[in-house]
Design a protein around this motif. Structure first.
Motif, PDB file in Angstrom:
ATOM      1  N   GLU A  59     -49.162  21.595   8.780  1.00  0.00           N
ATOM      2  CA  GLU A  59     -49.054  20.741   9.964  1.00  0.00           C
ATOM      3  C   GLU A  59     -49.578  19.331   9.661  1.00  0.00           C
ATOM      4  O   GLU A  59     -48.934  18.324   9.973  1.00  0.00           O
ATOM      5  CB  GLU A  59     -49.863  21.380  11.101  1.00  0.00           C
ATOM      6  CG  GLU A  59     -49.796  20.634  12.400  1.00  0.00           C
ATOM      7  CD  GLU A  59     -50.645  21.300  13.493  1.00  0.00           C
ATOM      8  OE1 GLU A  59     -51.297  22.338  13.219  1.00  0.00           O
ATOM      9  OE2 GLU A  59     -50.651  20.768  14.609  1.00  0.00           O
ATOM     10  N   VAL A  60     -50.728  19.247   9.029  1.00  0.00           N
ATOM     11  CA  VAL A  60     -51.332  17.948   8.729  1.00  0.00           C
ATOM     12  C   VAL A  60     -50.493  17.189   7.691  1.00  0.00           C
ATOM     13  O   VAL A  60     -50.263  15.983   7.829  1.00  0.00           O
ATOM     14  CB  VAL A  60     -52.790  18.137   8.245  1.00  0.00           C
ATOM     15  CG1 VAL A  60     -53.373  16.828   7.731  1.00  0.00           C
ATOM     16  CG2 VAL A  60     -53.649  18.691   9.376  1.00  0.00           C
ATOM     17  N   LEU A  61     -50.005  17.895   6.680  1.00  0.00           N
ATOM     18  CA  LEU A  61     -49.168  17.221   5.673  1.00  0.00           C
ATOM     19  C   LEU A  61     -47.881  16.688   6.303  1.00  0.00           C
ATOM     20  O   LEU A  61     -47.458  15.565   5.994  1.00  0.00           O
ATOM     21  CB  LEU A  61     -48.827  18.181   4.522  1.00  0.00           C
ATOM     22  CG  LEU A  61     -49.940  18.405   3.494  1.00  0.00           C
ATOM     23  CD1 LEU A  61     -49.540  19.504   2.506  1.00  0.00           C
ATOM     24  CD2 LEU A  61     -50.285  17.119   2.743  1.00  0.00           C
ATOM     25  N   ALA A  62     -47.268  17.468   7.184  1.00  0.00           N
ATOM     26  CA  ALA A  62     -46.034  17.007   7.842  1.00  0.00           C
ATOM     27  C   ALA A  62     -46.308  15.709   8.592  1.00  0.00           C
ATOM     28  O   ALA A  62     -45.532  14.750   8.513  1.00  0.00           O
ATOM     29  CB  ALA A  62     -45.494  18.088   8.774  1.00  0.00           C
ATOM     30  N   ALA A  63     -47.425  15.664   9.311  1.00  0.00           N
ATOM     31  CA  ALA A  63     -47.774  14.460  10.082  1.00  0.00           C
ATOM     32  C   ALA A  63     -48.055  13.275   9.160  1.00  0.00           C
ATOM     33  O   ALA A  63     -47.588  12.157   9.400  1.00  0.00           O
ATOM     34  CB  ALA A  63     -48.988  14.752  10.973  1.00  0.00           C
ATOM     35  N   VAL A  79     -51.273  12.463   0.089  1.00  0.00           N
ATOM     36  CA  VAL A  79     -49.867  12.078   0.282  1.00  0.00           C
ATOM     37  C   VAL A  79     -49.610  10.710  -0.347  1.00  0.00           C
ATOM     38  O   VAL A  79     -48.575  10.472  -0.957  1.00  0.00           O
ATOM     39  CB  VAL A  79     -49.507  12.077   1.792  1.00  0.00           C
ATOM     40  CG1 VAL A  79     -48.188  11.353   2.059  1.00  0.00           C
ATOM     41  CG2 VAL A  79     -49.456  13.505   2.309  1.00  0.00           C
ATOM     42  N   HIS A  80     -50.589   9.838  -0.217  1.00  0.00           N
ATOM     43  CA  HIS A  80     -50.463   8.496  -0.777  1.00  0.00           C
ATOM     44  C   HIS A  80     -50.416   8.520  -2.306  1.00  0.00           C
ATOM     45  O   HIS A  80     -49.627   7.818  -2.930  1.00  0.00           O
ATOM     46  CB  HIS A  80     -51.647   7.659  -0.270  1.00  0.00           C
ATOM     47  CG  HIS A  80     -51.702   6.284  -0.853  1.00  0.00           C
ATOM     48  ND1 HIS A  80     -50.798   5.304  -0.513  1.00  0.00           N
ATOM     49  CD2 HIS A  80     -52.522   5.728  -1.781  1.00  0.00           C
ATOM     50  CE1 HIS A  80     -51.069   4.203  -1.199  1.00  0.00           C
ATOM     51  NE2 HIS A  80     -52.118   4.441  -1.975  1.00  0.00           N
ATOM     52  N   LEU A  81     -51.257   9.361  -2.897  1.00  0.00           N
ATOM     53  CA  LEU A  81     -51.475   9.313  -4.347  1.00  0.00           C
ATOM     54  C   LEU A  81     -50.549  10.214  -5.170  1.00  0.00           C
ATOM     55  O   LEU A  81     -50.133   9.849  -6.263  1.00  0.00           O
ATOM     56  CB  LEU A  81     -52.942   9.713  -4.601  1.00  0.00           C
ATOM     57  CG  LEU A  81     -53.491   9.602  -6.011  1.00  0.00           C
ATOM     58  CD1 LEU A  81     -53.491   8.139  -6.473  1.00  0.00           C
ATOM     59  CD2 LEU A  81     -54.927  10.161  -6.052  1.00  0.00           C
ATOM     60  N   ALA A 123     -46.615   8.151   6.582  1.00  0.00           N
ATOM     61  CA  ALA A 123     -46.554   7.328   5.369  1.00  0.00           C
ATOM     62  C   ALA A 123     -45.116   7.009   4.953  1.00  0.00           C
ATOM     63  O   ALA A 123     -44.891   6.139   4.120  1.00  0.00           O
ATOM     64  CB  ALA A 123     -47.273   8.053   4.229  1.00  0.00           C
ATOM     65  N   GLY A 124     -44.138   7.729   5.509  1.00  0.00           N
ATOM     66  CA  GLY A 124     -42.764   7.557   5.056  1.00  0.00           C
ATOM     67  C   GLY A 124     -42.611   7.933   3.587  1.00  0.00           C
ATOM     68  O   GLY A 124     -41.818   7.369   2.853  1.00  0.00           O
ATOM     69  N   LYS A 125     -43.394   8.925   3.164  1.00  0.00           N
ATOM     70  CA  LYS A 125     -43.387   9.342   1.764  1.00  0.00           C
ATOM     71  C   LYS A 125     -43.490  10.862   1.733  1.00  0.00           C
ATOM     72  O   LYS A 125     -44.293  11.443   2.460  1.00  0.00           O
ATOM     73  CB  LYS A 125     -44.593   8.708   1.061  1.00  0.00           C
ATOM     74  CG  LYS A 125     -44.741   9.080  -0.396  1.00  0.00           C
ATOM     75  CD  LYS A 125     -45.869   8.290  -1.076  1.00  0.00           C
ATOM     76  CE  LYS A 125     -45.973   8.673  -2.542  1.00  0.00           C
ATOM     77  NZ  LYS A 125     -47.031   9.641  -2.833  1.00  0.00           N
TER      78      LYS A 125
END
Ligand SMILES: *Cc1c(COP(=O)(O)O)cnc(C)c1O
Length: 237
Positions: free
Chosen positions: A113-117, A97-99, A122-124
Motif C-alpha cells: 500500500e505504501v509503495l503504491a502511494a 522508491v527514489h533511489l 514520485a511518478g517512478k
C-alpha cells in the motif's frame, strides 16, 4: 594501483564465467541471467573498479547505506541498476522508491500500500519482487509459500502494482535446491517471469532451477567482515 584494481575485478570475472558455464550446462543463454553484485559493507573505492569493468547491476540491503554510496557513483560513472535486497520499513519507502530501480523485498500488504502511494507520488515505478519465506523461518522476512499467490493477486488487484517476480533466501542449514524449485513453482503459478535466487554458495544450482537474477556478494568482492556477514536479514518494522 592498476594491479590492485585487476585483483579487485578478478572475482567478478570468475563469477561471470561460472554463470555462463552454468547457463550453458542446462541449455540456457547466459543473457537470461542477471548478476546482481551485492555490495553491502563494501566501500565505493572497491565498487568503482567493477563499474569500470562493465558491471552495472548492484544490490544493497540497507536504504541508508545505499543512499550514502550510490548517488556519487552514479554521478561519476553514469546510470546503474540498483536493487534493494534487504527488508524495507514503510518509513523508508519514499527514499527507496527514489533511489532503487528494483525492490526485491515486498513482503506485506501494508508495504504494498505504501509503495503504491509513493510510486504514484514520485511518478517512478521501481520493478518489484515479492520475497517468499520458503523455509517458513520465524526470523526471516517474506510471505509464506501458501500465501504467495493470494498476496501477488492482492498487490495487483487492490494496489495496482505490477510484480516482476519472486525472491527467496533459503535457510542457511538446508540444501538450497528444494527451495529454488519451490520458488520456481510458485512463480509459474503466479504467471511471473523473474526469479531472484542464488548467492555465492549456490548460484549455479539456482541457475539450473531457473534463476533470472543471482545475488552474489562475497564471491565477487571477497569475504565481508562484521555483523552483516550473514545473509540473514534483520527485520525492523
Ligand atoms: C548478503 C546477501 C546476499 C549475498 O550473499 P553472499 O553469500 O555474500 O553472496 C544475497 N542476498 C541477500 C538478501 C543478502 O543479504
Amino acid at each position: 594501483m592498476v594491479e590492485e584494481n585487476e585483483s579487485w575485478v578478478a572475482g567478478l570475472r570468475s563469477v561471470k564465467a561460472r554463470i555462463a558455464q552454468a547457463a550453458c550446462d542446462c541449455g540456457r543463454s547466459p543473457d537470461e541471467i542477471a548478476l546482481v553484485a551485492v555490495s553491502k559493507t563494501v566501500p565505493t573505492e572497491r565498487i568503482a573498479p567493477l563499474i569500470v569493468a562493465g558491471q552495472r547491476v548492484f544490490g544493497e540491503n540497507r536504504v541508508q547505506e545505499a543512499a550514502g554510496k550510490f548517488p556519487a557513483l552514479i554521478a561519476r560513472h553514469g546510470p546503474l541498476e540498483l536493487h534493494l535486497i534487504g527488508p524495507l520499513q514503510t518509513n523508508k519507502a519514499r527514499e527507496a522508491v527514489h533511489l532503487f530501480d528494483v525492490i526485491q523485498t515486498l513482503d506485506r500488504p501494508r508495504l504494498a500500500e505504501v509503495l503504491a502511494a509513493e510510486m504514484a507520488r514520485a511518478g517512478k515505478s521501481p520493478r518489484l519482487f515479492v520475497q517468499v519465506n520458503t523455509g517458513e523461518e520465524a526470523q526471516k522476512a517474506g510471505i509464506a509459500p501458501s500465501e504467495t499467490e493470494a498476496f501477488v493477486a492482492l498487490c495487483r488487484e487492490r494496489f495496482g502494482l505490477r510484480i516482476a517476480g519472486l525472491m527467496c533466501i533459503p535457510p542457511a542449514q538446508d540444501p538450497p535446491s528444494p527451495h529454488f524449485a519451490l520458488l520456481a513453482k510458485l512463480a509459474r503459478a503466479c504467471g511471473l517471469a523473474c526469479l531472484s535466487m542464488g548467492m555465492s554458495a549456490d548460484y549455479e544450482a539456482a541457475i539450473q532451477l531457473g534463476a533470472t537474477h543471482v545475488r552474489v556478494g562475497s564471491a565477487v568482492f571477497g569475504a565481508r567482515a562484521g555483523p552483516v556477514a550473514q545473509s540473514d536479514q534483520v527485520i525492523e518494522r
